[in-house]
Write a protein that holds these residues in place. Structure first.
Motif, PDB file in Angstrom:
ATOM      1  N   GLN A   1     -31.998 -65.313  18.161  1.00 42.72           N
ATOM      2  CA  GLN A   1     -32.080 -66.602  16.923  1.00 42.72           C
ATOM      3  C   GLN A   1     -33.083 -67.342  16.741  1.00 42.72           C
ATOM      4  OE1 GLN A   1     -28.128 -68.859  16.927  1.00 42.72           O
ATOM      5  NE2 GLN A   1     -27.708 -67.625  18.696  1.00 42.72           N
ATOM      6  N   LEU A   2     -34.253 -66.850  17.574  1.00 46.08           N
ATOM      7  CA  LEU A   2     -35.241 -67.637  17.922  1.00 46.08           C
ATOM      8  C   LEU A   2     -36.649 -66.891  16.797  1.00 46.08           C
ATOM      9  CD1 LEU A   2     -35.858 -68.749  21.388  1.00 46.08           C
ATOM     10  CD2 LEU A   2     -34.378 -69.874  19.579  1.00 46.08           C
ATOM     11  N   GLU A   3     -37.354 -67.606  16.333  1.00 45.09           N
ATOM     12  CA  GLU A   3     -38.571 -67.470  15.483  1.00 45.09           C
ATOM     13  C   GLU A   3     -39.715 -67.155  16.419  1.00 45.09           C
ATOM     14  OE1 GLU A   3     -38.173 -66.487  12.441  1.00 45.09           O
ATOM     15  OE2 GLU A   3     -36.184 -67.429  11.883  1.00 45.09           O
TER      16      GLU A   3
ATOM     17  N   ASN B 164     -39.913 -80.533  18.576  1.00 46.49           N
ATOM     18  CA  ASN B 164     -39.215 -81.654  18.203  1.00 46.49           C
ATOM     19  C   ASN B 164     -37.583 -81.591  18.276  1.00 46.49           C
ATOM     20  OD1 ASN B 164     -38.757 -84.492  17.107  1.00 46.49           O
ATOM     21  ND2 ASN B 164     -38.041 -83.630  15.157  1.00 46.49           N
ATOM     22  N   ILE B 165     -37.426 -80.314  18.284  1.00 47.45           N
ATOM     23  CA  ILE B 165     -35.685 -80.001  18.586  1.00 47.45           C
ATOM     24  C   ILE B 165     -35.630 -79.411  19.574  1.00 47.45           C
ATOM     25  CG2 ILE B 165     -33.810 -78.666  17.442  1.00 47.45           C
ATOM     26  CD1 ILE B 165     -34.987 -79.258  14.461  1.00 47.45           C
ATOM     27  N   ILE B 166     -34.570 -79.520  20.145  1.00 45.28           N
ATOM     28  CA  ILE B 166     -34.536 -79.168  21.729  1.00 45.28           C
ATOM     29  C   ILE B 166     -33.052 -78.635  21.839  1.00 45.28           C
ATOM     30  CG2 ILE B 166     -34.395 -79.773  24.148  1.00 45.28           C
ATOM     31  CD1 ILE B 166     -36.642 -81.814  23.228  1.00 45.28           C
ATOM     32  N   PHE B 167     -32.786 -77.784  22.481  1.00 50.18           N
ATOM     33  CA  PHE B 167     -31.406 -77.041  22.639  1.00 50.18           C
ATOM     34  C   PHE B 167     -31.174 -76.843  24.236  1.00 50.18           C
ATOM     35  CE2 PHE B 167     -31.780 -76.063  18.337  1.00 50.18           C
ATOM     36  CZ  PHE B 167     -30.359 -75.477  18.093  1.00 50.18           C
ATOM     37  N   LEU B 168     -30.144 -77.290  24.893  1.00 50.49           N
ATOM     38  CA  LEU B 168     -29.839 -76.914  26.164  1.00 50.49           C
ATOM     39  C   LEU B 168     -29.265 -75.736  26.251  1.00 50.49           C
ATOM     40  CD1 LEU B 168     -28.751 -80.368  27.500  1.00 50.49           C
ATOM     41  CD2 LEU B 168     -30.876 -79.324  27.543  1.00 50.49           C
ATOM     42  N   SER B 169     -29.260 -75.063  27.522  1.00 46.94           N
ATOM     43  CA  SER B 169     -28.656 -73.750  27.921  1.00 46.94           C
ATOM     44  C   SER B 169     -28.323 -73.482  29.122  1.00 46.94           C
ATOM     45  CB  SER B 169     -29.619 -72.477  27.233  1.00 46.94           C
ATOM     46  OG  SER B 169     -28.808 -71.188  27.249  1.00 46.94           O
TER      47      SER B 169
ATOM     48  N   MET C  44     -39.062 -72.701   5.703  1.00 48.25           N
ATOM     49  CA  MET C  44     -39.113 -72.597   7.299  1.00 48.25           C
ATOM     50  C   MET C  44     -38.560 -73.711   7.995  1.00 48.25           C
ATOM     51  SD  MET C  44     -42.480 -71.494   9.471  1.00 48.25           S
ATOM     52  CE  MET C  44     -42.878 -70.099   8.522  1.00 48.25           C
ATOM     53  N   ARG C  45     -37.851 -73.433   8.974  1.00 49.18           N
ATOM     54  CA  ARG C  45     -37.369 -74.643   9.741  1.00 49.18           C
ATOM     55  C   ARG C  45     -38.404 -74.935  10.713  1.00 49.18           C
ATOM     56  NH1 ARG C  45     -36.617 -72.747  14.805  1.00 49.18           N
ATOM     57  NH2 ARG C  45     -35.383 -70.725  15.335  1.00 49.18           N
ATOM     58  N   GLU C  46     -38.184 -76.296  11.226  1.00 47.39           N
ATOM     59  CA  GLU C  46     -38.792 -76.706  12.406  1.00 47.39           C
ATOM     60  C   GLU C  46     -38.833 -75.806  13.658  1.00 47.39           C
ATOM     61  OE1 GLU C  46     -39.485 -81.050  13.866  1.00 47.39           O
ATOM     62  OE2 GLU C  46     -37.778 -81.253  12.475  1.00 47.39           O
ATOM     63  N   PRO C  47     -39.813 -75.848  14.508  1.00 50.80           N
ATOM     64  CA  PRO C  47     -39.954 -75.068  15.690  1.00 50.80           C
ATOM     65  C   PRO C  47     -38.932 -75.749  16.570  1.00 50.80           C
ATOM     66  CG  PRO C  47     -42.078 -75.363  15.113  1.00 50.80           C
ATOM     67  CD  PRO C  47     -41.087 -76.526  14.209  1.00 50.80           C
ATOM     68  N   ILE C  48     -38.368 -74.900  17.686  1.00 51.52           N
ATOM     69  CA  ILE C  48     -37.398 -75.618  18.554  1.00 51.52           C
ATOM     70  C   ILE C  48     -37.651 -74.985  19.961  1.00 51.52           C
ATOM     71  CG2 ILE C  48     -35.512 -75.400  16.795  1.00 51.52           C
ATOM     72  CD1 ILE C  48     -34.148 -73.126  18.430  1.00 51.52           C
ATOM     73  N   SER C  49     -37.497 -75.694  20.914  1.00 51.69           N
ATOM     74  CA  SER C  49     -37.243 -75.465  22.356  1.00 51.69           C
ATOM     75  C   SER C  49     -36.153 -75.538  22.860  1.00 51.69           C
ATOM     76  CB  SER C  49     -38.319 -76.728  22.977  1.00 51.69           C
ATOM     77  OG  SER C  49     -39.588 -76.883  22.629  1.00 51.69           O
ATOM     78  N   VAL C  50     -35.766 -74.098  23.585  1.00 51.12           N
ATOM     79  CA  VAL C  50     -34.531 -73.958  24.330  1.00 51.12           C
ATOM     80  C   VAL C  50     -34.847 -74.340  25.726  1.00 51.12           C
ATOM     81  CG1 VAL C  50     -32.614 -72.565  24.849  1.00 51.12           C
ATOM     82  CG2 VAL C  50     -33.742 -72.567  22.744  1.00 51.12           C
TER      83      VAL C  50
ATOM     84  N   ASN D 176     -24.728 -67.811  14.940  1.00 57.96           N
ATOM     85  CA  ASN D 176     -25.122 -68.793  14.082  1.00 57.96           C
ATOM     86  C   ASN D 176     -25.446 -70.235  14.619  1.00 57.96           C
ATOM     87  OD1 ASN D 176     -22.441 -69.110  14.733  1.00 57.96           O
ATOM     88  ND2 ASN D 176     -21.636 -70.021  12.655  1.00 57.96           N
ATOM     89  N   LYS D 177     -25.538 -70.246  16.015  1.00 54.78           N
ATOM     90  CA  LYS D 177     -25.649 -71.535  16.761  1.00 54.78           C
ATOM     91  C   LYS D 177     -26.804 -72.132  16.233  1.00 54.78           C
ATOM     92  CE  LYS D 177     -26.562 -73.320  21.363  1.00 54.78           C
ATOM     93  NZ  LYS D 177     -25.728 -74.497  21.558  1.00 54.78           N
ATOM     94  N   VAL D 178     -27.919 -71.658  16.265  1.00 54.01           N
ATOM     95  CA  VAL D 178     -29.222 -72.483  16.002  1.00 54.01           C
ATOM     96  C   VAL D 178     -29.115 -73.006  14.471  1.00 54.01           C
ATOM     97  CG1 VAL D 178     -31.642 -72.044  15.350  1.00 54.01           C
ATOM     98  CG2 VAL D 178     -30.720 -71.155  17.658  1.00 54.01           C
ATOM     99  N   GLU D 179     -28.552 -72.049  13.573  1.00 50.26           N
ATOM    100  CA  GLU D 179     -28.616 -72.492  12.012  1.00 50.26           C
ATOM    101  C   GLU D 179     -27.485 -73.529  11.952  1.00 50.26           C
ATOM    102  OE1 GLU D 179     -27.200 -70.585   7.891  1.00 50.26           O
ATOM    103  OE2 GLU D 179     -26.984 -69.382   9.735  1.00 50.26           O
ATOM    104  N   VAL D 180     -26.521 -73.524  12.534  1.00 49.70           N
ATOM    105  CA  VAL D 180     -25.672 -74.810  12.277  1.00 49.70           C
ATOM    106  C   VAL D 180     -26.165 -76.111  12.869  1.00 49.70           C
ATOM    107  CG1 VAL D 180     -23.243 -75.649  12.986  1.00 49.70           C
ATOM    108  CG2 VAL D 180     -23.569 -73.234  12.108  1.00 49.70           C
ATOM    109  N   CYS D 181     -26.892 -75.986  13.986  1.00 48.37           N
ATOM    110  CA  CYS D 181     -27.361 -77.126  14.849  1.00 48.37           C
ATOM    111  C   CYS D 181     -28.403 -77.821  14.119  1.00 48.37           C
ATOM    112  CB  CYS D 181     -27.552 -76.674  16.301  1.00 48.37           C
ATOM    113  SG  CYS D 181     -26.059 -76.566  17.049  1.00 48.37           S
ATOM    114  N   VAL D 182     -29.493 -76.871  13.813  1.00 52.93           N
ATOM    115  CA  VAL D 182     -30.389 -77.209  13.132  1.00 52.93           C
ATOM    116  C   VAL D 182     -30.168 -78.192  11.738  1.00 52.93           C
ATOM    117  CG1 VAL D 182     -32.649 -76.632  11.952  1.00 52.93           C
ATOM    118  CG2 VAL D 182     -31.981 -75.831  14.264  1.00 52.93           C
TER     119      VAL D 182
END
Length: 238
Positions: free
Chosen positions: A28-30, A83-88, A1-7, A97-103
């Motif tokens: 793409q979000l869990e 801990n992991i943040i994306f801008l949109s 399981m990957r880390e939680p992300i904030s978009v 596949n954006k989230v998968e590749v970046c994480v």
């Protein structure tokens, strides 16, 4: 399981494309992720459209700071819990596949930025590579001379955000994406991803300029570079 992300998304009068963009992200979000949408006082149906999307991963907040997209992004980023943040942006489309590749890349780097396909309002292809179209520089110094990257193509760890906040106050000299990239590249290890992971929509009403070429006066360019260097120096002493 990957880390939680904030978009973190900034919106302003984005009713035309917002729903399509939100669903390209949610797909793409869990369940443990979050999408923070900060609205800058939209006068159209943006807020209504977002409010009608029944998904508990979405947090819709009002920008309480100064008006403008940089302050609006700062407001969204201040709400980020993970801990992991994306801008949109509000009007693009994320590739599946954006989230998968970046994480995956963030296992090695503190900040990553990827390429984008440029499309028009109807998603017709304009260019297969924003990097090629813009002629990006990869160094910190190169991005003080000419900033090349899009915030909507960035993902980073919370440590970068902590170093970057608060953003320098002169928004005309320091935008959120330029500042985050410079902080990431000066103080941390960054990765450049050549794969195009969004369809970057240019439709004539974009809130940010997105690297459009402008004729800028020499005095402004000098002031802009000095301002960034000064604030990077101050941040290094913090």
């Amino acid at each position: 399981m990957r880390e939680p992300i904030s978009v973190c998304m900034a919106t302003y009068n984005g009713e035309r494309f917002i729903k399509q963009q939100v669903f390209s992200i949610l797909d793409q979000l869990e369940d443990f992720d979050e999408l923070i949408i900060s609205d800058d006082g939209s006068s159209d149906n943006t807020v209504k459209i977002v409010s009608e999307i029944q998904d508990n991963r979405i947090s819709l907040v009002k920008n309480v700071g100064a008006k403008g997209y940089t302050s609006n992004f700062e407001n969204a980023l201040l709400q980020a819990r993970n801990n992991i943040i994306f801008l949109s942006d509000q009007d693009d489309i994320w590739e599946p596949n954006k989230v998968e590749v970046c994480v995956k890349q963030l296992n090695q780097f503190a900040l990553v930025v990827h390429d984008a396909r440029i499309v028009d309002a109807n998603l017709n292809l304009i260019s297969i590579s924003y990097f090629d179209e813009r002629g990006v520089y990869r160094s910190s110094l190169g991005n003080i001379i000419k900033f090349g990257y899009l915030g909507c193509c960035m993902a980073f760890k919370k440590e970068v955000l902590i170093k970057a906040l608060p953003f320098p106050c002169n928004r005309s000299l320091c935008t959120h994406d330029n500042w985050l990239y410079l902080v990431g590249s000066v103080f941390f290890r960054i990765g450049i991803i050549s794969e195009a992971l969004i369809r970057y929509r240019r439709h004539g009403n974009n809130t940010s300029s997105g690297g459009n070429k402008k004729q800028l006066k020499l005095w402004f360019m000098v002031k802009y570079r000095v301002y960034l260097l000064w604030h990077l120096l101050r941040r290094s002493l913090r």
